[in-house]
Structure formats: C-alpha cells, structure tokens
Design a protein around this motif. Structure first.
Motif, PDB file in Angstrom:
ATOM      1  N   ALA A  43       0.855  -1.184   0.000  1.00  0.00           N
ATOM      2  CA  ALA A  43       0.000   0.000   0.000  1.00  0.00           C
ATOM      3  C   ALA A  43       0.891   1.235   0.000  1.00  0.00           C
ATOM      4  O   ALA A  43       2.031   1.184   0.464  1.00  0.00           O
ATOM      5  CB  ALA A  43      -0.894   0.006   1.235  1.00  0.00           C
ATOM      6  N   MET A  45       0.898   3.639   1.809  1.00  0.00           N
ATOM      7  CA  MET A  45       1.264   4.170   3.122  1.00  0.00           C
ATOM      8  C   MET A  45       2.445   3.458   3.779  1.00  0.00           C
ATOM      9  O   MET A  45       2.962   3.941   4.779  1.00  0.00           O
ATOM     10  CB  MET A  45       0.052   4.144   4.065  1.00  0.00           C
ATOM     11  N   ARG A  71       0.479  -7.219  -4.289  1.00  0.00           N
ATOM     12  CA  ARG A  71      -0.390  -7.895  -3.308  1.00  0.00           C
ATOM     13  C   ARG A  71      -0.485  -9.372  -3.627  1.00  0.00           C
ATOM     14  O   ARG A  71      -1.483  -9.836  -4.175  1.00  0.00           O
ATOM     15  CB  ARG A  71      -1.776  -7.258  -3.304  1.00  0.00           C
ATOM     16  N   MET A  94      -0.601   2.652  -6.942  1.00  0.00           N
ATOM     17  CA  MET A  94      -1.582   3.248  -6.049  1.00  0.00           C
ATOM     18  C   MET A  94      -1.310   4.744  -5.972  1.00  0.00           C
ATOM     19  O   MET A  94      -0.257   5.177  -5.527  1.00  0.00           O
ATOM     20  CB  MET A  94      -1.482   2.610  -4.660  1.00  0.00           C
ATOM     21  N   TRP A 169      -9.747  -0.094   7.640  1.00  0.00           N
ATOM     22  CA  TRP A 169      -8.558  -0.547   6.921  1.00  0.00           C
ATOM     23  C   TRP A 169      -7.398  -0.819   7.872  1.00  0.00           C
ATOM     24  O   TRP A 169      -7.088  -0.026   8.754  1.00  0.00           O
ATOM     25  CB  TRP A 169      -8.116   0.477   5.880  1.00  0.00           C
ATOM     26  N   ASN A 214      -9.899   4.501  -1.914  1.00  0.00           N
ATOM     27  CA  ASN A 214     -10.094   4.225  -0.497  1.00  0.00           C
ATOM     28  C   ASN A 214      -9.466   5.362   0.299  1.00  0.00           C
ATOM     29  O   ASN A 214      -8.277   5.642   0.155  1.00  0.00           O
ATOM     30  CB  ASN A 214      -9.439   2.876  -0.147  1.00  0.00           C
ATOM     31  N   VAL A 216      -8.610   6.524   3.941  1.00  0.00           N
ATOM     32  CA  VAL A 216      -8.522   5.966   5.298  1.00  0.00           C
ATOM     33  C   VAL A 216      -8.171   7.060   6.298  1.00  0.00           C
ATOM     34  O   VAL A 216      -7.323   7.913   6.022  1.00  0.00           O
ATOM     35  CB  VAL A 216      -7.434   4.858   5.360  1.00  0.00           C
ATOM     36  N   ASP A 237      -4.812   8.703   4.861  1.00  0.00           N
ATOM     37  CA  ASP A 237      -4.065   7.818   3.959  1.00  0.00           C
ATOM     38  C   ASP A 237      -5.028   7.403   2.855  1.00  0.00           C
ATOM     39  O   ASP A 237      -5.973   6.675   3.115  1.00  0.00           O
ATOM     40  CB  ASP A 237      -3.593   6.601   4.771  1.00  0.00           C
ATOM     41  N   THR A 238      -4.806   7.872   1.660  1.00  0.00           N
ATOM     42  CA  THR A 238      -5.732   7.476   0.601  1.00  0.00           C
ATOM     43  C   THR A 238      -5.023   6.649  -0.458  1.00  0.00           C
ATOM     44  O   THR A 238      -3.812   6.771  -0.639  1.00  0.00           O
ATOM     45  CB  THR A 238      -6.404   8.680  -0.101  1.00  0.00           C
ATOM     46  N   GLY A 239      -5.781   5.801  -1.122  1.00  0.00           N
ATOM     47  CA  GLY A 239      -5.190   4.967  -2.167  1.00  0.00           C
ATOM     48  C   GLY A 239      -6.196   4.779  -3.292  1.00  0.00           C
ATOM     49  O   GLY A 239      -7.315   4.325  -3.062  1.00  0.00           O
TER      50      GLY A 239
END
Ligand code: SER
Length: 885
Positions: A43, A45, A71, A94, A169, A214, A216, A237-239
């Motif tokens: 991710a 982050m 992933r 991402m 998340w 997403n 977060v 924290d966005t993705g």
C-alpha cells in the motif's frame, strides 16, 4: 474532455494535489527491507508507517505520489484473481495523498470528490460512497463525521454503510489502521443501471461496479494482543487504483483494454502469433484460456520486472520465492495456453521500461540485467515444466476418478519439490480440471521438510513496553560513539528458540544493520551495571539494541558505548566497498551496479551485475586501482543534499534502499566515487592501509560476488598467505624458484608412479610364469601357490588377475606375499566353484588363514584377501589349503 492517456491521468492526479500544497514524492521501492512484517510494499502508506506511529517526524505534513505495490502475499493477496478477472493485479500503482497530523476528514473527502467529478469529470450519478457503520466488539462508533462531510456532495441514498471487513482498513495483523470511506463507480450501461440499482451491487464483486478510491482515516495502532491503541495524531491515507481509474476515464470494460496494458498485449500477439480476444469469457471455452494467458502475462511481467529492478532476485525463499511463483505462473500460462515453448517474458522488459521511463526510471537503467535474470529463470523452469505437466496429468487422471476429487498433500509436495511447481500453480491446474488440493496435507509436508533443514528465521516478539510515547529515536553515531540517553521502550523476543530483549533509546550511537553494513555491538552502562549489546538492528526507522537481559531500573540514565575497534574495522570495509565499486565500473564498465553487499568488521562481500568471470588480470587491475586510491589518502567527505542533486552529481542510486527526500552522499574524490549511502566510513582512504580480493565467484544469473579484505584484516590475510608460502618453501628446502621446484616435484612423482607400475607389472608376470610351472593337481583341482617376496597386496591382486583364474575350471590360487615382515594373502577361485559347499575364499581366509598369520581379512566366495603380522607360518598356510582340497 478528450480522452487522456494513462501518463496524463497520473500527472493530473499529482498536479491536483500539488495545487493543494502537497509535496510530490517518488515511489518507494516495491521491495521492502527492514520490516519483518512485510516483504513487499502493499500500500502507498507503507513507507510512511513510522510517521503514523510517531516513530519519526515527516519533513512534510502533506504528501502525494504514485506507489508501486504488490499484493500476492500476507494479508492482501489477489494472485488467484489476476488475469481470470479484468481488474485485479499483482503489481499495481496506487495513487495516494497523505496528511500527517494535518488535514482530516473534511478536506480529504472534499478533495477526492473535486478531483473525480470536477477535474476528471466523472458522472456523479455513477458514484457511490461507503462509510464505516461502527463495531460494537471493538467499541468503535459509526463514522458520523464522514457521513456529515459526504452529505455536502452526494445524495444520502448513495451513502452506504460497511462493516469492519470493508470499511476499517488495517495494514496487517498489527500496525496503523482506522475507519475508511470508499468511493465506488458503476460502469454498467445506462439500461443496466436502470434495470438494477447500482447500490445493490457495491462490494458484491461485480466486474463493472468497482471500488476506485479508499480514503482511510488513520487513528489507531493495532497491537499484537489484538487491542487498538489510539495514535498520538490523526492522519489521512488514501489509495486510488491507478489501473482502474484509467479504465474508467478511458471508458473501457477491462483494465487490460487501457494503454497501461495494450502495449504488452500487442507485443505478445506479435511474438506468439495468437490474437487476444477481450470479449471471450469462461463460457466460451478455449479462447477464454488464451485471453487469460494474455492478461496474466501483461500483468505478471510488470511485477517481475519491477521487483527485480528494485533489488530482489528470484529465489527459493521469502520475497525471492514470491517473484519465482509469479514468474512460473506466467510461464505455465504461455506454455499451455498460448502454445509457446521458449522463454517469452524477458522479451517484454524493454516495452515495460519504455512505458515507465518517466515514472519508474529504475528499470530503464537495468534492462540487460533484468532481461537476463528473467530469461534464465524461464529457461530453468521450462526444463522441468514438461515433465511436471506430465506428472500432474497422471495424478489428475487418477484423482478425477476418486470420489473426493482431491490431490493429496504428498502429490502436491512432489510437484513442488521435484518439478518446481509452486502450490498456487498446482492449485490453478487442479481448478482447471475441477479438482481441489489438500492444502493442509501440503502444509504438513512443507513443515516436515523445513524441520529437516531447519533454519529458524522468524522472530517472535511480544508487544512493546513503552516508557515514553513521544520520544524520538535518533541516530547520532556518525559523530559520536558514546552518549548519554534513556530507554524509551523495550520488549522480549524469541529467535531461534533463544530469548533476548530489544531496547530502544531516545538517541543512539549504535549503527543498526542496514545497507549491508552489520549492526554495532557494545555496551550500556546503567548505574554501576553493564549490559552487553550483542547486535543492533532496524525495524522501519527504529534502532533496536539486542541484549541478553534487561537493566534493573529504567529510571536511570544510560551510557551507550559502541565497540570502537570493531566499528573502525567496519568503516574500513565500508569505504573499501565504495572504492571497489568505483574500480569495477572503471575496469569492467558502467553496466556494473551493486546487487547486494555485506560490510562487516571481518571482511566485505560485494555482489554486482556482470556477465563473465573476472580474469586474473581484471582482478589485479581492480586491486591495484583500489590500493592506488588508498595511497592517495583521499579525504572522505559526507554531505546531505536532495536526492535529485545527488544524482546530478553522478551519485549511483542504489535501488532497493529506501531513501528520504534528502540523501546522504559519500564522496571519495568527486571524479572517482560518489554514492548515496547511510553507512559509516573512515575519514581518509589512507586508513584502509591495504586492500586484497580473496575470491570472485558467480552467485546468480548475471551476478558476480567478490569477497575482499582491507585494513588490519587484509594484513592478517596476507600474513597467513605468506606463512603458508614460507612453510612450502622450507618443505622444498628453499629452492631459488619455488614454482619450478614444485613443477619438478610433480614431474618426479609422475615418473615415480610410472616406474613403480612398470616394476609391479614385471614382478607379477615373472611370478605368473613361476606359478604356472609349479601348478599342482590335487583331487581334480588345479592348485597354484607361491610365496613371493617384496610384494604387497596390490601386486598379488594383479597376479591373480593375470592368472585368469576367474574363467578357468576347478582352479584355486593361493598367493602369499611377504614384505617388511608383514604378510599379504590372496585366495582366488575359478567362478565355477562359487556354489561349492566346501571351498569358500572368504571362509578359508577367515577360519583357516587369519589365525595362522595373526591377522584378518575376508571378501567374497571366489575372492578374498588377508593381511597379517606373522610370516613364520606361511608353509603351514599352504598345507592347510592343500588339506582342504
Ligand atoms: N491504505 C489504504 C489502502 O491500501 C489507502 O491507501 O487501501
């Protein structure tokens, strides 16, 4: 708006957040070092984990980037979906924006909406958002704040609620986490949307109703005991899935129809002669498998190329095995479904590197190397694939007829162990044939194998006992080797069955193992007690000291003192590594880049890309160049500068290392060696004294390894070499030319062996003549016997063979050799006597001869030997055998 290409879509994202005062950062490497909980970045982050946890302070409070993610292992694993559907990937980009204790829900939500609907101009009527509904067990309430903010932009009926599974998340089993809000898009046609309400399809795995972003709100740290600990500050924290976004904006039904993948798909068509049919589906049969193969290749080659260019080679364990698994999955797809039987993937590295030259330039710099590694991997697997597929076909034909239709663990393990089939490949083939695999059984087999070759690696750690939440964790060991500090946290760990303690200080002079340099050792003085520190490691940015015990009190000041002599030897080897790296590039060429390194107090090990064995001359030239630089006594200067400036200055960027924005640059003559490096070094090259290469070997496709020593260790090494040489000289009685003397010795010994052989031959043929003359006939047996002087057992065996007893009829030979007071005896019978009850060479030796000569021996029924100390009864031996006849 005209259709944007993928590069423009990415740039628009970054520009948008730049306009909102975000610092744009490069992607961190996809391969993670220094984090035992994670092998690959999964991710955006990940690289900011320490900022969230408060271990480190971020230089910026707002950041945005595009991050290479993978992933296929751990908590987030999509491998089985990849290629089968059209929107999951192994590696994906991402796009993310972050706030470190700065803005929170209001801005994060408003900006995501603005970007999607006003900048990218996505139709608002296609969007849905989900928010966290709360969780009683975790004592977490519904995210009212997010709902309130969303109501400013979107109709209430489009705000949906999600449980902990979808809307909370977490990075992994432990670590930063928090409630999140997701943005989903409904890409179906208008009729479809009218027919079935989109909101009923959100989070239902519908291929056209998908999550794209997403957002977060990171507020907690999940501890090992499962509890949630609030973080000192609140973060965003966005993705956003880049490939999905491109698909939406380019109006495609599948990620693979966008320009992110069409290049590789076209190249695959060209090489294999097959056509990609995007419209085929599972129900259309044959061409669907081909289509999946096209997608698998287009997806997997990106993951493989970028993980290798970020410094991880395919291997049999850990992160390396993840890459090998992905690669083998792709090979099997093109082999079985595109009917292509030679290495294919390596041919796409150039296509990928061109496509990403401006975003991830690290691949472009290593095209040859990465291609070569991939090609050799493909070749290796193709060698066993055919046999493995045959084997699996055999298994399938048996298992299909069984009621359970399940391949057992032993079979799956054999495919893994003998044919190199990763379990996910076997599972895939099994599924294609409507079978399942016994996962538990396979795991058991694997565990047994691990037990057989036990290498305990994992560290089992308890939760930290935190004494000071806000204290920073600073490294001060470039300038000081002894400081006063205090303990901020500690915990107990178990590794390889041994207990130890990890201790973190507010500030530490101990260098934690990283960048190939080993961790410092030393001691902590606390009051009048001393605690030995036997290692120092890094976990993310935390400096962790290893001790066998804890101090009696944590209230007191700690005097942290590094073992200075050891540190000095490490610095010598680190600076020597830089000199060596530069020399290799000068002597062999600039294709040489670092692939791995180990710097310790005892020696250095340097792995680098190069395709041939170094000649003795090249090694000598490299050594001479390094020693020349040592004698020049060049000052080692270390400065900090923005990474971009360092690269302009010619610094070699060492991929696979995580560098902040400002990097440390180690310069040993600006025209000779400039490297980004966090390690410790000498002040002047003269301190190295001397440099010597010990070995040069190959370790993988296109990767060579040099082991070398410098400073005191080089002196010791050379001293030992000289001592050996002197000993040899002395043994040879100090000849003028030692090499000649050895050659002469070798020649003499050859001659000697020849002469001896000849003598033995003469001796034996003389004896054979005598034996034949003396042959007696006893009871129908031909009996040869003789006492032969000055021969050993070898000559007796030679004589027996020349007599050709074996092939004769009813013959027996008793050969007695006498040399230096010792006896050797051979009893040989013709083969036709092998079933004789009375005559047995082995028994004759053991029962009748051995006692007479005070010795022992034995052998087969037709041939046996003995050795003994007493030569006075040889005549008796002959009489004994005669009596047996
Ligand atoms: N960390 C979140 C995710 O991976 C948002 O970036 O989905």
């Amino acid at each position: 708006m005209t259709m944007l290409n993928s590069a423009e879509i990415r740039q628009t994202f970054l520009d948008f957040f730049k306009s909102k005062e975000h610092q744009i950062l490069p992607s961190a490497p996809i391969v993670i070092k220094n984090d035992p909980t994670l092998l690959f970045t999964n991710a955006g982050m990940n690289q900011f984990k320490d900022y969230f946890l408060g271990n480190k302070k971020s230089p910026y409070t707002r950041v945005a980037d595009t991050q290479k993610c993978l992933r296929v292992s751990g908590k987030h694993n999509d491998l089985e979906e990849v290629g089968v559907d059209t929107y999951h990937h192994t590696m994906f980009e991402m796009l993310g924006n972050w706030s470190f204790g700065d803005y929170f829900k209001k801005e994060a939500i408003a900006w995501s909406w603005e970007l999607l609907t006003e900048v990218y101009k996505i139709d608002k009527n296609k969007l849905y958002v989900t928010v966290f509904e709360g969780d009683e067990k975790e004592q977490l309430s519904k995210d009212e704040e997010a709902i309130y903010e969303w109501k400013n932009f979107i109709a209430e009926e489009r705000i949906l609620f999600g449980s902990k599974k979808d809307n909370f998340w977490e990075m992994g089993d432990t670590g930063p986490c928090g409630p999140c809000t997701e943005i989903h898009i409904d890409c179906r046609t208008e009729e479809e949307r009218i027919a079935v309400d989109g909101k009923t399809l959100v989070n239902k795995d519908h291929p056209q109703v998908i999550e794209i972003w997403n957002v977060v709100f990171i507020q907690f740290n999940r501890l090992k005991d499962g509890s949630l600990e609030p973080l000192p500050a609140k973060h965003v924290d966005t993705g956003m899935g880049f490939e999905r976004l491109v698909r939406v904006l380019q109006g495609k039904q599948s990620n693979y129809d966008t320009d992110v993948f069409t290049g590789t798909i076209a190249a695959t068509e060209k090489i294999t002669g097959k056509k990609y049919d995007a419209s085929s589906s599972a129900s259309t049969g044959g061409s669907w498998r081909e289509a999946v193969a096209f997608r698998v290749i287009a997806d997997h080659i990106r993951a493989i190329s970028f993980t290798i260019s970020d410094g991880q080679l395919p291997s049999n364990t850990g992160a390396g095995y993840v890459i090998r698994r992905i690669l083998r999955r792709a090979v099997r797809y093109y082999y079985s479904h595109l009917n292509y039987k030679q290495p294919l993937l390596f041919q796409f590295v150039t296509v990928i590197s061109k496509q990403f030259e401006n975003v991830f330039p690290e691949l472009e710099h290593q095209i040859d190397f990465v291609s070569k590694v991939i090609m050799e991997e493909e070749e290796g697997f193709l060698r066993t694939l055919e046999k493995g597929l045959k084997k699996i076909d055999e298994i399938i034909s048996v298992v299909s007829k069984q009621p359970g239709k399940r391949m057992n663990g032993t079979e799956v393990f054999e495919l893994y162990d003998t044919y190199g089939f990763p379990v996910d490949l076997t599972r895939l083939i099994a599924t294609e044939n409507n079978l399942t695999v016994d996962e538990e059984g396979f795991k058991k087999e694997m565990e047994q194998q691990k037990k057989r070759s036990r290498v305990a690696t994992a560290i089992d750690a308890e939760d930290w006992v935190v004494l000071d939440t806000f204290a920073l964790n600073e490294f001060v060991g470039y300038d000081s080797l002894e400081i006063k500090s205090k303990i901020v946290k500690y915990r107990k760990v178990k590794a390889k069955g041994k207990e130890a303690y990890q201790i973190v200080l507010e500030a530490s002079p101990f260098y934690a193992e990283s960048g190939g340099q080993v961790g410092d050792t030393g001691e902590f003085k606390i009051g009048d007690k001393t605690l030995q520190i036997f290692d120092t490691k890094k976990e993310n940015e935390l400096i962790i000291h290893f001790a066998d015990k804890l101090p009696d009190s944590f209230a007191e000041e700690v005097i942290a003192k590094v073992d200075t002599e050891r540190r000095k030897a490490i610095a010598v080897h680190h600076s020597a590594t830089h000199l060596l790296h530069a020399a290799l590039r000068k002597v062999l060429g600039t294709h040489v880049t670092q692939k791995g390194s180990l710097v310790s107090n005892e020696h250095l090990r340097f792995d680098f890309s190069h395709f041939a064995k170094l000649t003795a001359e090249e090694i000598a030239t490299v050594e001479a160049m390094v020693n020349e630089k040592i004698r020049e006594n060049i000052p080692v200067t270390i400065t900090k500068m923005p990474k971009e400036d360092a690269l302009k200055k010619g610094a070699m960027a060492l991929f696979g290392e995580k560098y902040g924005d400002v990097v440390r640059v180690v310069i040993i003559d600006p025209n000779y060696s400039v490297e980004l490096c966090g390690g410790t070094h000498v002040y002047n090259t003269g301190e190295l004294g001397f440099f010597k290469i010990k070995h040069e070997t190959a370790i993988a496709a296109g990767v060579r390894r040099i082991e070398a020593v410098s400073g005191k260790q080089a002196e010791e090494y050379v001293t030992v070499q000289f001592e050996t040489l002197h000993a040899i000289k002395e043994a040879l009685k100090s000849p003028k030319d030692i090499l000649k003397a050895i050659e002469k010795l070798q020649e003499d010994s050859k001659q000697f062996i020849k002469t001896t052989e000849e003598l033995k031959r003469q001796q034996s043929s003389g004896s054979v003549d005598r034996l034949i003359l003396k042959k007696e006939n006893i009871n129908g047996y031909g009996f040869y016997h003789d006492i032969i002087l000055n021969v050993d057992i070898d000559v007796l065996k030679l004589i027996a063979s020349e007599l050709e007893i074996k092939n004769a009829k009813k013959e027996i030979a008793l050969l007695l050799g006498k040399k230096d007071g010792k006896v050797s005896i051979v009893v040989a019978l013709s083969n036709d006597l092998k079933d004789s009850e009375k005559l047995d060479a082995n028994k004759i030796i053991k029962e009748h001869i051995a006692p007479l000569i005070k010795g022992g021996g034995g052998g087969q029924k037709t041939f046996a030997t003995a050795g003994g100390q007493d030569a006075s009864n040889l005549q008796q031996v002959i009489e004994k055998v005669k009596s047996l006849l």
